[in-house]
Every structure is written in structure tokens, then in C-alpha cells.
Design a protein around this motif. Structure first.
Motif, mmCIF file in Angstrom:
data_model
loop_
_atom_site.group_PDB
_atom_site.id
_atom_site.type_symbol
_atom_site.label_atom_id
_atom_site.label_comp_id
_atom_site.label_asym_id
_atom_site.label_seq_id
_atom_site.Cartn_x
_atom_site.Cartn_y
_atom_site.Cartn_z
ATOM 1 N N ILE A 144 27.077 37.190 28.919
ATOM 2 C CA ILE A 144 26.711 37.308 30.466
ATOM 3 C C ILE A 144 25.094 37.520 30.152
ATOM 4 C CG2 ILE A 144 26.379 39.185 32.187
ATOM 5 C CD1 ILE A 144 29.436 39.499 31.761
ATOM 6 N N ARG A 145 24.374 38.123 29.001
ATOM 7 C CA ARG A 145 23.122 38.280 28.745
ATOM 8 C C ARG A 145 22.300 36.942 28.765
ATOM 9 N NH1 ARG A 145 23.982 41.026 24.375
ATOM 10 N NH2 ARG A 145 24.084 42.808 25.580
ATOM 11 N N ALA A 146 23.127 36.014 28.128
ATOM 12 C CA ALA A 146 22.617 34.793 27.881
ATOM 13 C C ALA A 146 22.365 33.923 29.162
ATOM 14 C CB ALA A 146 23.221 33.986 26.949
ATOM 15 N N MET A 147 23.138 34.451 30.357
ATOM 16 C CA MET A 147 23.016 33.734 31.569
ATOM 17 C C MET A 147 21.904 33.818 32.208
ATOM 18 S SD MET A 147 26.901 34.148 32.809
ATOM 19 C CE MET A 147 28.353 33.902 31.959
ATOM 20 N N PHE A 148 21.201 34.824 32.137
ATOM 21 C CA PHE A 148 20.030 35.605 33.071
ATOM 22 C C PHE A 148 18.676 35.320 32.123
ATOM 23 C CE2 PHE A 148 23.502 38.188 34.694
ATOM 24 C CZ PHE A 148 23.152 38.022 35.999
ATOM 25 N N THR A 149 18.787 34.931 30.982
ATOM 26 C CA THR A 149 17.256 34.390 30.267
ATOM 27 C C THR A 149 16.998 32.995 30.419
ATOM 28 O OG1 THR A 149 18.721 34.474 28.206
ATOM 29 C CG2 THR A 149 17.669 36.367 28.647
ATOM 30 N N TYR A 150 15.825 32.715 30.715
ATOM 31 C CA TYR A 150 15.385 31.478 30.771
ATOM 32 C C TYR A 150 14.873 30.675 29.452
ATOM 33 C CZ TYR A 150 10.603 33.095 30.929
ATOM 34 O OH TYR A 150 9.324 33.501 30.405
ATOM 35 N N ALA A 151 14.549 31.527 28.611
ATOM 36 C CA ALA A 151 14.076 31.066 27.541
ATOM 37 C C ALA A 151 14.693 31.631 25.999
ATOM 38 C CB ALA A 151 12.427 31.294 27.271
ATOM 39 N N GLY A 152 16.024 32.085 26.118
ATOM 40 C CA GLY A 152 16.436 32.659 24.997
ATOM 41 C C GLY A 152 17.228 31.837 24.052
ATOM 42 N N GLY A 153 17.175 30.420 24.384
ATOM 43 C CA GLY A 153 17.809 29.748 23.241
ATOM 44 C C GLY A 153 19.291 29.667 22.947
ATOM 45 N N GLU A 154 20.050 30.514 23.906
ATOM 46 C CA GLU A 154 21.437 30.529 23.438
ATOM 47 C C GLU A 154 21.979 29.004 24.190
ATOM 48 O OE1 GLU A 154 19.827 34.353 24.940
ATOM 49 O OE2 GLU A 154 19.845 32.649 25.752
ATOM 50 N N ARG A 155 22.983 28.836 23.545
ATOM 51 C CA ARG A 155 23.901 27.763 24.030
ATOM 52 C C ARG A 155 25.153 28.009 24.523
ATOM 53 N NH1 ARG A 155 22.080 22.717 21.848
ATOM 54 N NH2 ARG A 155 20.710 22.896 20.278
ATOM 55 N N ILE A 156 25.074 28.004 25.834
ATOM 56 C CA ILE A 156 26.393 28.447 26.621
ATOM 57 C C ILE A 156 26.799 27.229 27.608
ATOM 58 C CG2 ILE A 156 25.917 30.743 26.449
ATOM 59 C CD1 ILE A 156 24.713 30.841 29.442
ATOM 60 N N ASP A 157 27.913 27.401 28.151
ATOM 61 C CA ASP A 157 28.539 26.506 29.231
ATOM 62 C C ASP A 157 29.040 27.126 30.097
ATOM 63 O OD1 ASP A 157 29.764 24.500 30.717
ATOM 64 O OD2 ASP A 157 30.629 23.427 29.097
ATOM 65 N N LEU A 158 28.032 27.446 31.342
ATOM 66 C CA LEU A 158 28.497 28.361 32.346
ATOM 67 C C LEU A 158 29.621 27.932 33.039
ATOM 68 C CD1 LEU A 158 27.665 30.899 33.844
ATOM 69 C CD2 LEU A 158 25.911 29.578 35.053
ATOM 70 N N ALA A 159 29.876 26.706 33.307
ATOM 71 C CA ALA A 159 31.024 26.068 34.224
ATOM 72 C C ALA A 159 32.216 26.423 33.537
ATOM 73 C CB ALA A 159 30.771 24.773 34.382
ATOM 74 N N GLN A 160 32.089 26.564 32.210
ATOM 75 C CA GLN A 160 33.447 26.588 31.198
ATOM 76 C C GLN A 160 33.682 28.119 31.126
ATOM 77 O OE1 GLN A 160 33.255 25.151 27.123
ATOM 78 N NE2 GLN A 160 35.431 25.947 26.730
ATOM 79 N N LEU A 161 32.796 28.978 30.834
ATOM 80 C CA LEU A 161 32.853 30.450 31.034
ATOM 81 C C LEU A 161 33.362 30.953 32.515
ATOM 82 C CD1 LEU A 161 29.754 31.563 29.026
ATOM 83 C CD2 LEU A 161 32.012 31.409 28.257
ATOM 84 N N ALA A 162 32.947 30.375 33.430
ATOM 85 C CA ALA A 162 33.213 30.801 34.780
ATOM 86 C C ALA A 162 34.664 30.495 34.980
ATOM 87 C CB ALA A 162 32.460 30.356 35.690
ATOM 88 N N THR A 163 35.309 29.448 34.441
ATOM 89 C CA THR A 163 36.543 29.068 34.791
ATOM 90 C C THR A 163 37.770 29.333 33.599
ATOM 91 O OG1 THR A 163 36.182 26.827 33.996
ATOM 92 C CG2 THR A 163 35.749 27.203 36.203
#
Length: 678
Positions: free
Chosen positions: A253-272
Motif C-alpha cells: 500500500i505504501r508503494a502505491m502512493f509514491t511516484y519515485a520509490g522504485g518499487e515494482r508492484i502490479d496494482l491490478a493484480q494486488l487489487a484482484t
């Protein structure tokens, strides 16, 4: 009259026993007594009204109003509103090449109106936008009269009535709405499809009020998910909407709000995906002091973070090393670590170490057109072009001077100024001017030493490509010199193999600041190169200006006088070493303002003022602020009560209390969340 009295007493007694007088309780087991009706008037009495019909049996099918108010329908309506608002935000960013700031502000930077007002033209509400006085605050007499005209898209289904809304922007350092001028699209280093720009928050605000949801990295779920029984609704910077499960991992959740954190996440996969049980934090899971939460590893040896910090600093992994040292300072307040804290006069704060960034930025500057010259004013023997030229340009300098060509300016200034700067900075790092925690110049990992010792490969030279006037040996020597200058200027890579100094290969000021914040740098020394074309027979030139900036808030701390390559090349034979003088001036500023020294005498009142501003400051990682507050408390400049208040403001009520008054295990559980893993 007296003969009727016994009958009257008997009648009252019968009424009381039957409960008709209202003072007794009726006996439902006895048969009701027959009541003789009293004589009625001779006029005919109206017929009694028929009894009301029995109520209809309850129906299992919901009404239209009930169906519309169903939780799943309210959620769909809210997602539709979020999508429309996000599409308008995306359209604004594409037209202006930057995202909306969080508020319409005055010249002093004070917020007046919300971003929701600025977005009205992109929601087909241009007439309403024109009615606002945008130089007045939201609660002025005129602007308050427009509150009732809140657009339907801002009304939260199942939420508060107008003029309040729950569609808020995430604000705070690291979010898309963190810039007061609005972030440019090229500053968003993470994927726009995985970066959140809007949320449906638990709190409600007046739709024109410049107030939004505060993103707290230590507690990224606070204030979300209370309206939809679990998930919270949000929209990305590219107008994709999601119902995000509230029990995802805090790091995700923290990675979803930062624009330059460099985290690799898949928001669509996390939400479903299926919700993953979060590892409980110490603040939420430990009810008794010293009892670790389920799933949280036991705190290792007390000095583990200190030992790891020393090791990482010796390997050249300074960002991680400094974070571990700061974490140890917050957890244990070790006197040996506290004794290494020094004062930075330029930054005006205590520091364990000062990490520098070096960068070069180039831009082209056009010369303004000269006003038209009256032909009558031109002397005999002059043409209009000759008369408009400055005196120094009337001379023919022949071929381009070194550094005049913008394509070669980086190498020219890197060799003339960059090399000297690197040598001087290396001397100061070795003298521990920037802190005692930096390793020796060659103390890095084996991989780094091998890459540093390995010579840079030279290209295969085709004899036909050798320029005129060069032999094969002289051409190879020239290429080697260029490679050496590039390494000195920092354009050959993103990092320099020197403790305490990182070279940033950025293309503009916005990217430079983002890279510096991500690297955890304290100060950045920037060389701005402006290419200026010549007029008439005057040669073109490039001009170098040095700047020292604070990457956290973008403040310029110092600026040098501009230096032209024409003066450095010295075609007139004046002599001197202007490049060396520029470096000497810069190093004098570094020595007087940024060399770490002994702590000055600080009063408790001054420490309290600094702590108050520090606790309210937006920060992507609160660990440096927590360490500085702990230092003031260790120096007895803050009381325990003041430390608790400031910690609570930085990381929340539960974590703040335990960081200030808990034992080392409790503090360790909390601090670990702020120490990056890589």
C-alpha cells in the motif's frame, strides 16, 4: 342525596378493580365484566368507523430506493465518480505537461482553494469556475456563496451531503500532489498505472477547502477503508479505478502512493488477488510491553544495526549504512554513536554525516534580438551588423575555442572544473570533514574494486575515420583523454567511487532532485552550463555557474559567479587560472558552511522550535527526523513529554508513544519498518 352514596362508592370500587381507572393493572385471566352502557342522547349516533385494514405482508423484493442504496451499488457509483475525476486530472496533466498542485495558492504560497476548483473546466463546469474569486480563500463571503453549487461528481454515494465530499488527494512528500507547483509528468519515475492519485477517504471536507488525505508512510492505511467495509476506493494517475483490499501488506500500500520509490508492484493484480494477511506491526499487535507480535521476528542482538551500519559504510553502500546507524540511534541512543554527531552550519542541523551529490546540467540560451538601429546613427565605414556587435566581438577569433561547442562543453568543463572539484572533495572526505563514518577511499566490495581497476574499453579505430592532422596514436590519446574527462565529470556513470559523494546523471532539475531524494543525499553541488550563440563574427560560448542546493525542499544555498569558456581558454593572453579560482571559491563555501563541526550551544527553546517544525515537515522517510528528535532528548533539550508529542505527530499515537517510552525491543519493531532493505 345521601341514600345514593353507598351505590356511588360501590360503582367506583368496581371500576378500580377492573382497571378502567388507569391506576391498576388489568387481570387478563378473569372474564371481563359486562358494562352497562350509559343512557345516550336521543339524537342518532354516527356509525362507528370500520377497522383499518391489516398491514400487507412484508415483501422480499427490495424497492428501487433500497436497491440503489445497496452497498455494492453505492460502491459502483463511487468508482464511477472517481473515474470521471481521474480522467479530468489526466487530461489536465496532458494539456499542461504537469499534474495539478493540491491547492490554488497566493503569491506567498498560502493555499486558497482546493484542486477540485481548479479542475472544474475539465469537468464541463467552466461557468462555475469563472464565478470563483481565485485570489480569495475558500471561506470568503463570495466563495462561500458558491458552496451549494457543488458538482454531482463530487458527491460521495452513501457519504455526507453537499457541500462536503470524501474524494481527496493523497498529499505528503513522495505523492503526486507533493509539489506546490505541480509535478511534471517526466518526474513520475514509477509507472503511472501503479501510482494512486485519488482516494475515497474516511474523512469529509468541504469541496472547495484546500484540505486532503495526509499520506503517512509509517501508517499508509490510516483513514482509508472505513466506508466500504474493507476495501478502499482509489484511482491511479492514468484514470484506472480499483477497490483495493485494506488488508494488503503495508509495504504494498505504501508503494502505491509514491511516484519515485522504485518499487515494482502490479496494482491490478494486488487489487484482484486474494487478501494476504498482513504481518502485524508492533504498535497494533503487542498489548503488553516487551511482548513481540505474532509473525514479527525476535529482536536480535542490541548492536546488530550498528554493526551492519559500519559494515555497509565500509562497503560503500552509504544510504543503507546511514539508515542503519540512524535506526540504532533511535533504538538505543548509544553514547558512542551520539558522540559522532556534528553540526552543519549550512544546513543548520545535527548530522551523523553529510552526503554530497555532484551533477552537471546543460541548457541552450538564445540571445535576445537587438532593437532596430536608426541608419542615421551608424558611423561612416560601419555596417549595421558591425555597429550592433560588442567591441570584443569585432575581432576574428578564427576556429571555435575549446568548450564553445555545446556538444563538447560537458567534457571541457569536466576536465577544467570537474576534475579539480573531485580532487578537493576527496581531500575533505579523507580529513573526515563530512563525518567519521565514511570508509577509506579504496575500502569497497571486491566487485567495485575490480570494476574500478578495469580500464574502460576503447573502440576499434578504422584508419579511414582518423581526422586530418591526427595519427593513430594521437587519435587514441585524444579518446583516452575524453574518457578520463567524462569519468571526472561524472557523465560516464551514475555513481562516483568515492565515499560520501554520488554523481547524478540527470537531464533536468526535476529529475536531479528526485534522484537526490531517492539516494538520501543531503547536499547537491550542480554545475549549470548555458550555451550562448555568438553574434556576427563573435564566437559562441558556454557559461558555467555552480550552485549548492538542498534536495529536500529545493532551496538554493549558494550560487557562484558565471564563468565563460572564453575566459578559461584565454585567447587574449591575459593569464591567470579562472577555473581554479572558481573551484577555490566553491571549496571555501564548502569549508565554512558545510564542514561538520562541534555542536554549538543550543537553548531548550531553540530545540523545541526546531523539533516543532521538524515534526510538521513532510518527509518520505521519517527516520532522520526521529533520530534528530532523539538526539535533542539525549542532550536534555527536550523533555520526555515533548518527545512523545513530537513522535506522535510524526508516526502516530501508538507508535509515537512506544518509540518515546517503550523498551528497545518495541522501538526495534517500529524502526525496522523505516530501514530500506536495498
Amino acid at each position: 342525596m345521601s341514600r345514593y352514596l353507598p351505590w356511588l362508592v360501590l360503582s367506583c370500587a368496581l371500576l378500580l378493580n377492573s382497571g378502567c381507572g388507569g391506576g391498576g393493572t388489568p387481570d387478563f385471566d378473569d372474564e371481563p365484566e359486562e358494562v352497562v352502557p350509559s343512557p345516550q342522547p336521543s339524537a342518532a349516533a354516527p356509525a362507528p368507523a370500520p377497522p383499518p385494514p391489516p398491514p400487507p405482508p412484508p415483501s422480499n423484493s427490495p424497492t428501487a430506493e433500497q436497491a440503489e442504496a445497496a452497498p455494492e451499488n453505492l460502491q459502483e457509483q463511487s468508482l464511477s465518480n472517481l473515474e470521471r475525476i481521474a480522467e479530468a486530472l489526466d487530461e489536465y496533466s496532458k494539456q499542461h505537461d504537469r499534474f495539478l498542485p493540491a491547492a490554488i495558492s497566493d503569491r506567498q504560497g498560502s493555499p486558497l482553494l482546493s484542486w477540485r476548483v481548479a479542475l472544474l473546466p475539465f469537468l464541463d463546469e467552466g461557468d462555475l469556475y469563472a464565478r470563483f474569486n481565485r485570489d480569495e480563500p475558500w471561506d470568503s463571503v463570495h466563495n462561500r456563496s458558491l458552496l451549494k453549487r457543488m458538482p454531482e461528481v463530487f458527491k460521495t454515494p452513501g457519504g455526507p451531503p453537499a457541500p462536503k465530499t470524501c474524494y481527496l488527494a493523497p498529499v505528503g512528500l513522495g505523492t503526486i500532489f507533493s509539489s506546490t507547483a505541480g509535478l511534471r509528468r517526466n518526474e513520475i519515475l514509477d509507472d503511472l498505472t501503479d501510482t494512486l492519485a485519488l482516494v475515497e477517504a474516511d474523512r469529509e471536507v468541504v469541496w472547495t477547502q484546500p484540505d486532503d488525505w495526509r499520506f503517512i508512510p509509517a501508517q499508509p492505511k490510516t483513514g482509508l477503508g472505513g466506508r466500504r467495509e474493507g476495501p478502499f476506493l482509489a484511482a491511479t494517475a492514468e484514470a484506472t479505478v480499483y477497490a483495493i483490499p485494506g488488508n494488503l501488506q503495508s509495504n504494498d500500500i505504501r508503494a502505491m502512493f509514491t511516484y519515485a520509490g522504485g518499487e515494482r508492484i502490479d496494482l491490478a493484480q494486488l487489487a484482484t488477488s486474494e487478501p494476504v494477511e498482513d504481518v502485524p506491526d508492533a504498535a497494533d499487535a503487542a498489548d503488553a510491553p516487551g511482548v513481540p507480535a505474532a509473525g514479527v521476528p525476535e529482536e536480535p542482538a542490541d548492536e546488530k544495526m550498528l554493526v551492519l551500519g559500519r559494515k555497509l559504510m565500509g562497503q560503500g553502500r552509504e544510504r543503507l549504512g546511514i539508515m542503519n546507524l540512524l535506526g540504532d540511534l533511535v533504538i538505543r541512543a548509544d553514547p558512542q554513536v551520539m558522540a559522532t554527531v556534528r553540526w552543519s552550519p549550512g544546513l543548520k542541523r545535527p548530522m551523523l554525516a553529510t552526503r554530497w551529490g555532484l551533477a552537471t546540467l546543460a541548457k541552450h540560451v538564445e540571445v535576445k534580438a537587438q532593437p532596430a538601429i536608426d541608419p542615421k546613427r551608424i558611423p561612416d565605414g560601419y555596417t549595421p551588423d558591425m555597429f550592433q556587435q560588442p567591441r570584443s566581438s569585432a575581432r576574428n577569433f578564427g576556429p571555435l575555442l575549446p568548450g564553445s561547442n555545446p556538444a563538447d562543453a560537458m567534457q571541457f568543463w569536466g576536465a577544467k572544473v570537474g576534475t579539480l572539484l573531485v580532487k578537493r572533495m576527496k581531500t575533505r572526505v579523507a580529513a573526515k570533514d563530512f563525518g567519521q563514518w565514511f570508509g577509506d577511499y579504496r575500502q569497497f566490495t571486491d566487485k567495485q574494486r575490480r570494476s574500478e581497476a578495469k580500464p574502460e574499453p576503447l573502440p576499434v579505430i578504422d584508419p579511414e575515420q582518423i581526422p586530418e592532422g591526427h595519427t593513430a596514436d594521437s587519435y587514441i590519446a585524444m579518446i583516452k583523454a575524453k574518457h578520463k574527462a567524462k569519468r571526472a565529470a561524472g557523465t560516464a556513470g551514475s555513481k562516483l567511487r568515492m565515499p560520501g559523494v554520488v554523481v547524478l546523471d540527470a537531464t533536468d532539475a526535476a529529475q536531479l532532485r528526485s534522484m537526490a531524494v531517492r539516494e538520501g543525499l543531503d547536499v547537491v553541488l550542480v554545475g549549470n552550463i548555458a550555451a550562448k550563440p555568438g553574434r556576427g563574427r563573435a564566437p559562441p560560448q558556454t557559461i558555467l555557474t555552480l550552485h549548492i542546493i538542498d534536495p529536500i525542499d529545493g532551496r538554493e544555498l549558494w550560487q557562484s559567479k558565471p564563468l565563460s569558456n572564453l575566459r578559461v581558454a584565454d585567447p587574449t593572453g591575459i593569464g591567470g587560472d579562472p577555473a581554479g579560482e572558481l573551484v577555490d571559491t566553491a571549496m571555501k563555501v564548502v569549508d565554512t558552511r558545510f564542514r561538520l563541526g562541534e555542536m554549538p550551544a543550543i537553548s531548550p527553546e531553540a530545540a523545541q522550535r526546531r523539533a516543532t517544525s521538524l515534526a510538521k515537515k513532510q518527509m518520505e522517510n521519517p527516520l532522520p527526523a526521529l533520530a534528530e528528535l532523539r538526539y535533542y532528548h539525549w542532550k536534555k533539550l527536550l523533555t520526555v513529554e515533548q518527545l512523545v508529542d513530537h513522535y506522535v505527530e510524526v508516526v502516530g499515537a501508538i507508535d509515537g508513544q512506544r518509540l518515546a517510552t517503550g523498551d528497545e525491543k518495541q522501538r526495534g519493531y517500529i524502526v525496522r519498518r523505516f530501514v530500506p532493505l536495498k
